[in-house]
Design a protein around this motif. Structure first.
Motif, PDB file in Angstrom:
ATOM      1  N   SER A 279       0.820  -1.217   0.000  1.00 19.10           N
ATOM      2  CA  SER A 279       0.000   0.000   0.000  1.00 19.10           C
ATOM      3  C   SER A 279       0.849   1.259   0.000  1.00 19.10           C
ATOM      4  O   SER A 279       0.445   2.288  -0.540  1.00 19.10           O
ATOM      5  N   ASN A 283      -0.721   2.504  -2.973  1.00 18.92           N
ATOM      6  CA  ASN A 283      -1.929   3.117  -2.422  1.00 18.92           C
ATOM      7  C   ASN A 283      -3.172   2.657  -3.191  1.00 18.92           C
ATOM      8  O   ASN A 283      -4.024   3.460  -3.596  1.00 18.92           O
ATOM      9  N   HIS A 284      -3.291   1.356  -3.355  1.00 19.42           N
ATOM     10  CA  HIS A 284      -4.313   0.788  -4.228  1.00 19.42           C
ATOM     11  C   HIS A 284      -5.343  -0.068  -3.504  1.00 19.42           C
ATOM     12  O   HIS A 284      -6.272  -0.573  -4.145  1.00 19.42           O
ATOM     13  N   LEU A 285      -5.188  -0.244  -2.209  1.00 18.46           N
ATOM     14  CA  LEU A 285      -6.088  -1.122  -1.466  1.00 18.46           C
ATOM     15  C   LEU A 285      -7.217  -0.275  -0.875  1.00 18.46           C
ATOM     16  O   LEU A 285      -7.099   0.272   0.223  1.00 18.46           O
ATOM     17  N   PRO A 307      -8.812   4.430   1.759  1.00 17.44           N
ATOM     18  CA  PRO A 307      -7.637   3.611   1.466  1.00 17.44           C
ATOM     19  C   PRO A 307      -7.042   2.980   2.726  1.00 17.44           C
ATOM     20  O   PRO A 307      -6.932   3.625   3.769  1.00 17.44           O
ATOM     21  N   GLY A 309      -3.822   1.512   4.728  1.00 22.40           N
ATOM     22  CA  GLY A 309      -2.371   1.638   4.716  1.00 22.40           C
ATOM     23  C   GLY A 309      -1.917   2.960   4.141  1.00 22.40           C
ATOM     24  O   GLY A 309      -2.450   4.011   4.459  1.00 22.40           O
ATOM     25  N   ASN A 310      -0.922   2.918   3.297  1.00 27.33           N
ATOM     26  CA  ASN A 310      -0.217   4.026   2.638  1.00 27.33           C
ATOM     27  C   ASN A 310       0.651   4.816   3.613  1.00 27.33           C
ATOM     28  O   ASN A 310       0.722   4.496   4.809  1.00 27.33           O
ATOM     29  N   THR A 325      -8.562  -8.532  -1.288  1.00 23.04           N
ATOM     30  CA  THR A 325      -7.271  -8.496  -1.970  1.00 23.04           C
ATOM     31  C   THR A 325      -7.051  -9.784  -2.765  1.00 23.04           C
ATOM     32  O   THR A 325      -7.737 -10.784  -2.580  1.00 23.04           O
TER      33      THR A 325
END
Length: 331
Positions: A279, A283-285, A307, A309-310, A325
């Protein structure tokens, strides 16, 4: 209460000894087959004795044995050791107070060479300028579980004191600091944030340890940072992580108990830091807010997106979220 689980907490991050490993051996290629044997995987069973004796002698001065290992884009793989009460070790390092700082705390039976450290470090440094500090607390981490649990608040307080000293020497800002901890390390960074009066920008707890922590007053909590995010990947009744929501925002990937591609609890547990590292890079989750735990379980969450995480230090959210996921990195 004494029981044995196959591969239980085998470093909680692919390591069972303090022997240095080939970091290249724990990489994205390994994440494509999370059931494969890892270099440290020679121990098939670990006793988790919840009624074991606490090693009080080991706990004496345990925080003073921590190592703080700095990585930046100027030294992405060769660590510089930062020492509390030694200003020159910090002034003459590559630490830059103008860059964001992330501190990584590994879990039980782990050390500085564990895969969590290199994967998250490389995700940050591959994205931009950052001060990545790996907390090495192996002296406590390799002790029996009950001793490690008892010592986590001590080591966490020591981390908080180090961060305060680092800020005093460099002029760095609390707003630019992100503490990331896995399993026992999640509760550890919570103690660090508590020592700093909740002033750090963000804490991310990666599947915080469950055994002996459900009712533990020293566990990670929302007052430990401006924003506390928790990622639950093995919070099943017999899992290794804590299943209840303890942060401002709690994420339950794939329901929060079992992860696609995993056949063991240790794989489910470790998936938290694998997902987080991915992430940071992408940054896609993107998760959906849930109204209750039944929605999380049944995958019927229909709330706003957020989002998981990140590396956003200004991030803030509230509630429980589910994200689905894939089974392979970057998921």
């Amino acid at each position: 209460m004494k029981f044995t689980l196959a591969l239980l907490f085998v470093s909680l991050a692919y390591t069972a000894t303090a022997v240095p490993i080939d970091e290249a051996a724990i990489s994205r290629n390994d994440l494509e087959d999370p059931t494969r044997d890892f270099p440290e995987g020679s121990r098939e069973d670990v006793d988790l004795d919840l009624d074991g004796e606490v090693d009080e002698e080991l706990l004496q001065g345990i925080a003073e044995r921590n190592l703080y290992l700095l990585f930046t884009r100027r030294n992405p793989t060769a660590a510089q050791t930062l020492i509390i009460n030694d200003a020159n070790s910090i002034r003459y390092s590559n630490f830059n107070p103008n860059h964001p700082t992330v501190v990584i705390a590994h879990g039980w039976l782990s050390n500085q060479n564990t895969g969590i450290n290199s994967l998250i470090r490389d995700a940050y440094l591959g994205k931009g300028e950052a001060n990545v500090i790996v907390l090495e607390w192996r002296r406590l981490a390799i002790s029996n579980y009950v001793t490690a649990v008892r010592g986590v608040p001590i080591v966490g307080k020591g981390l908080g004191q180090f961060v305060r000293y680092l800020i005093g020497v460099t002029g760095a800002r609390y707003e630019d600091i992100h503490l990331v901890g896995f399993s026992l390390g999640a509760h550890l960074v919570g103690s660090a944030g508590r020592e700093l009066l909740g002033r750090v920008s963000r804490i991310t707890g990666l599947d915080p340890a469950g055994p002996l922590w459900v009712l533990n007053s020293n566990r990670l909590r929302t007052s430990d940072a401006r924003y506390v995010e928790v990622i639950h990947t093995n919070g099943a009744y017999t899992g290794l992580g804590i299943g209840s929501s303890i942060g401002h925002a709690d994420f339950y990937p794939n329901g929060g108990s079992f992860q696609p591609g995993c056949l063991t609890y240790i794989c489910d547990h470790n998936r938290a830091w694998e997902l987080f590292a991915a992430s940071v890079s992408y940054n896609h989750l993107i998760a959906r807010k849930c109204s209750n735990s039944l929605q999380i379980t049944l995958n019927t969450c229909r709330g706003d997106t957020f989002p998981m995480g990140n590396d956003d230090l200004n991030k803030y959210g509230l509630g429980e979220f589910r994200v689905n996921t894939n089974r392979r990195y970057p998921f």
